[in-house]
Design an enzyme around this catalytic site. Structure first.
Site, PDB file in Angstrom:
ATOM      1  N   MET A   1       0.469  -1.369  -5.510  1.00 46.89           N
ATOM      2  CA  MET A   1       0.598  -1.527  -6.952  1.00 46.89           C
ATOM      3  C   MET A   1       0.973  -2.959  -7.305  1.00 46.89           C
ATOM      4  O   MET A   1       1.825  -3.485  -6.611  1.00 46.89           O
ATOM      5  CB  MET A   1       1.701  -0.600  -7.480  1.00 46.89           C
ATOM      6  CG  MET A   1       1.613  -0.400  -8.988  1.00 46.89           C
ATOM      7  SD  MET A   1       3.135   0.268  -9.685  1.00 46.89           S
ATOM      8  CE  MET A   1       4.191  -1.165  -9.758  1.00 46.89           C
ATOM      9  N   PRO A   2       0.417  -3.553  -8.307  1.00 51.05           N
ATOM     10  CA  PRO A   2      -0.558  -2.998  -9.245  1.00 51.05           C
ATOM     11  C   PRO A   2      -1.989  -3.074  -8.687  1.00 51.05           C
ATOM     12  O   PRO A   2      -2.257  -3.786  -7.720  1.00 51.05           O
ATOM     13  CB  PRO A   2      -0.431  -3.915 -10.463  1.00 51.05           C
ATOM     14  CG  PRO A   2       0.624  -4.913 -10.174  1.00 51.05           C
ATOM     15  CD  PRO A   2       0.823  -4.904  -8.709  1.00 51.05           C
TER      16      PRO A   2
END
Lengths: 61, 61, 61, 61, 61, 61
Positions: free
Chosen positions: B1-2
């Site tokens: 993430m992201p």
């Protein structure tokens, strides 16, 4: 609804992609209690030189 | 993430795409304080007849 | 063009998000040779109970 | 802004795709009162073996 | 199918969003010859501090 | 990799969303032979007045 997008690199076999589409649909149906016909799943494939993890291209791994 | 998706028209060189993937990863790392390995970036390319700005296709520009 | 989407969990500060939007725009400009005004970047935020990595929710990490 | 993505299976004609891009742009312009130049629309196409509805692949329909 | 995503900043009225959803659906129906029930359209809204064009946040315009 | 996005309307319970995230992750793992930690799944929720099927808003169904 819902609409599922799976973003990944090219190179999986047709059998893997079929299983992925079917199992993901089933996961949505079981979790949300919707009918299968309400669920669409699309695989968005990238060439290996068009995707990176940690800044390293999949074409260079 | 992201997870980052970059939507654009086909036609960039491999060098441009590599730089895009690396610099975008770096931008995320510096801004959010995450480790590079946590960041994936995928380029989603469209053919020039499959994208428009202002209703004008990129294949007709 | 291009249009960038950054998918991540809520909780970043306004300063982090501003830096992310600016640095990502800059990364695209430098890599592809486009003008800044051509680049849009949107952060798509999820609540911590709406995103998982490895099957573990971010609300349970 | 806004940026529109249309996810669908391959196989439409260039004429259909052009009409889709133009009419979708027009729909955004009329609804939101933005100028056409602010609107981008990208078609994200999948091969017929990479998309399913109700767990049934479009390549098997 | 198809599934349409419209990425934009918050702040439109319910009437604008309703018109956007209806007109976009109609654009797809007329262009591709599908039935309305096959078309889903989802608006993905961002807060004004989570989207930028040209590196300038919509919250600072 | 892969990164999965599930687009749906608000209103599911936390239990449904947790099950959705876990079962979808499992579907990807079993189909592609990747490790769970490689898989991210994000739910992109829309308000009921921001999504339509067949041109009919979910807030009006």
């Amino acid at each position: 609804m819902p609409e599922v997008l799976v973003h990944m690199v090219e190179g999986r076999t047709p059998e893997q992609k079929k299983m992925l589409l079917q199992k993901t649909t089933q996961a949505v149906v079981e979790s949300l209690g919707v009918r299968p016909e309400q669920v669409t799943v699309q695989i968005v494939e990238a060439k290996a030189d068009s995707k990176a993890k940690g800044g390293i291209l999949f074409s260079e791994r």
